[in-house]
Design an enzyme around this catalytic site. Sequence first.
Site, short mmCIF file in Angstrom:
data_model
loop_
_atom_site.label_atom_id
_atom_site.label_comp_id
_atom_site.label_asym_id
_atom_site.label_seq_id
_atom_site.Cartn_x
_atom_site.Cartn_y
_atom_site.Cartn_z
N ASP A 161 0.83 -1.20 0.00
CA ASP A 161 0.00 0.00 0.00
C ASP A 161 0.87 1.26 0.00
O ASP A 161 1.82 1.36 0.77
CB ASP A 161 -0.90 0.04 1.23
CG ASP A 161 -1.90 -1.10 1.26
OD1 ASP A 161 -2.22 -1.64 0.19
OD2 ASP A 161 -2.36 -1.46 2.37
N ASP A 190 -0.44 -3.39 -4.54
CA ASP A 190 -1.76 -3.53 -3.91
C ASP A 190 -2.49 -2.20 -3.98
O ASP A 190 -2.55 -1.57 -5.02
CB ASP A 190 -1.60 -4.05 -2.48
CG ASP A 190 -2.90 -4.62 -1.92
OD1 ASP A 190 -3.86 -4.82 -2.68
OD2 ASP A 190 -2.96 -4.86 -0.70
N ASP A 194 -5.47 2.71 1.58
CA ASP A 194 -6.28 1.70 2.27
C ASP A 194 -6.53 2.06 3.73
O ASP A 194 -5.64 2.57 4.43
CB ASP A 194 -5.58 0.34 2.22
CG ASP A 194 -5.78 -0.37 0.90
OD1 ASP A 194 -6.27 0.27 -0.05
OD2 ASP A 194 -5.42 -1.56 0.81
N ARG A 243 -11.86 -0.10 -7.23
CA ARG A 243 -11.71 0.42 -5.87
C ARG A 243 -11.37 1.91 -5.86
O ARG A 243 -10.28 2.32 -5.45
CB ARG A 243 -10.65 -0.36 -5.09
CG ARG A 243 -10.94 -1.85 -4.97
CD ARG A 243 -9.93 -2.55 -4.08
NE ARG A 243 -10.22 -3.97 -3.97
CZ ARG A 243 -9.56 -4.83 -3.20
NH1 ARG A 243 -8.55 -4.39 -2.46
NH2 ARG A 243 -9.88 -6.11 -3.17
#
Length: 508
Positions: A161, A190, A194, A243
């Site tokens: 992340d 990734d 997040d 996302r």
Amino acid sequence: MRRAVVLRLGAALAAAATAAAAAVVLPMIQASAAVGTVTGYASANGGTTGGAGGQTVRATTGTAIHAALCGRASSSTPITIEVEGTINHGNTSKVSGGSCNTAAGVIELKQISNVTIIGVGNGAVFDQLGIHIREARNIIIQNVTVRNVKKSGSPTSNGGDAIGMESGVRNVWVDHVTLEASGGESEGFDGLFDMKNDTQYVTLSYSTLRNSGRGGLIGSSESDRSNGYVTFHHNLYQNIDSRTPLLRGGIAHIYNNHYANLHESGINSRAGGRAKVDNNYFEDSKDVLGTFYTDEAGYWQVSGNIFDNVTWSSRSGDNNPAGPNPQSNTSVSVPYSYRLDGANCVPDVVRQTAGANKGLRVSDGSCTPQTPTTTPTVTPTVTPPPGGTNLSIGAGSDGSSKASGTSYGNVRDGDMSTYWSPSGSTGDISIKWGSATTVSQVVIREPSGSTGGIGSWQLLNAGNGAVLKSGSGAGAITLTPVSLSKITFRITGSNGTPRVAEFETYAG
């Protein structure tokens, strides 16, 4: 569960591997911790001020960032870290201390509070190195680039992340940053942004997220619904699979963002999540809003959005797009005021404002970018000591009569948010030790919002009454080294109500 997709990138970003020879920390005093005013949910729950009121240091390596955190009096002592240069694995080591919990290969903001990290000068790039925020609160990250952070391959950092938050995180403002990768999960990357395991009151503003399989998530699984109260505004999401964000439970307010080239899906509200989606511009994308890859529905309130060359798939099974004619299926109210730019001008406004090194420009709802109205205010004082131990930490203190609600101990606790104030316009505050101690430098700090209150003063050897120095205004005071067991700062004149946040003492 969806499979990771290799992004069709024109060219991968080049990985910079320039290593600095040594950590550099250059202290200075600054009254304001960040540029601009916090917006969205990060302004709720008591607000997000970061390192406002604390010391400002300059760092050119990751090790220096960790050293600045570990050099504070406590894990909650406010600090602003100005970063310039490339931060990478070669210059980011673990540093130990009672006010920090760091690790090599990642910028670790763990079990701490009241911190601002801001890029300055020629810019700050975190290359293949993520920023991890865990069990922390009141954090600001501004004007930096984080790129090519991997969870597999080499080197790895932060679970892949760019910026990741987890475990009881509260009040984080990420502003004017650039977060980017060079592919999807199969290439080792990734999420870019997040939040999971009880992360709340977060704002992502004026930022660019691009070239990644995953923009970011709120909640790591269908059962992780303790997150939320997140605002996304004036951001650019570009060349991303999905996302933007993925919302599991909780509430997100998403306004004035520009979405371009979303390959699979965009805002994915699911597992009871509720998204307020206002005046965004979606273009050249697929399934930009809905519930995807689950049969646990989420909800949305939509208004003022523009869908430009957006395609919508058919509803079936766990694929439930909101289009082709998105309608609201919930109602979301937010506890803060905000100004909406018209959706038609969002691409142009975001182009001029979003990302690092854009001059921290913002919009006031007029579709015309503005320079920030709040800028750092530098206190015109002498630079404080470049290092050494603050001898006041752990010492004793006393003084003349104090104003209601203040404490003598507040001047030796390393906390800029607490202070001592005399009951009148003048008074004494002292630091004392059990045995003779050599002092050659003193720094007097005023709390944020009270600068300029201290007028004329004297610094005394309390043992014999000798005047060691006299002057006016807060700041750094250099002495001929003197051995004493008690030193007194006597305020003999003031402008309004004088306040002393910290009375620091140094041997040299």
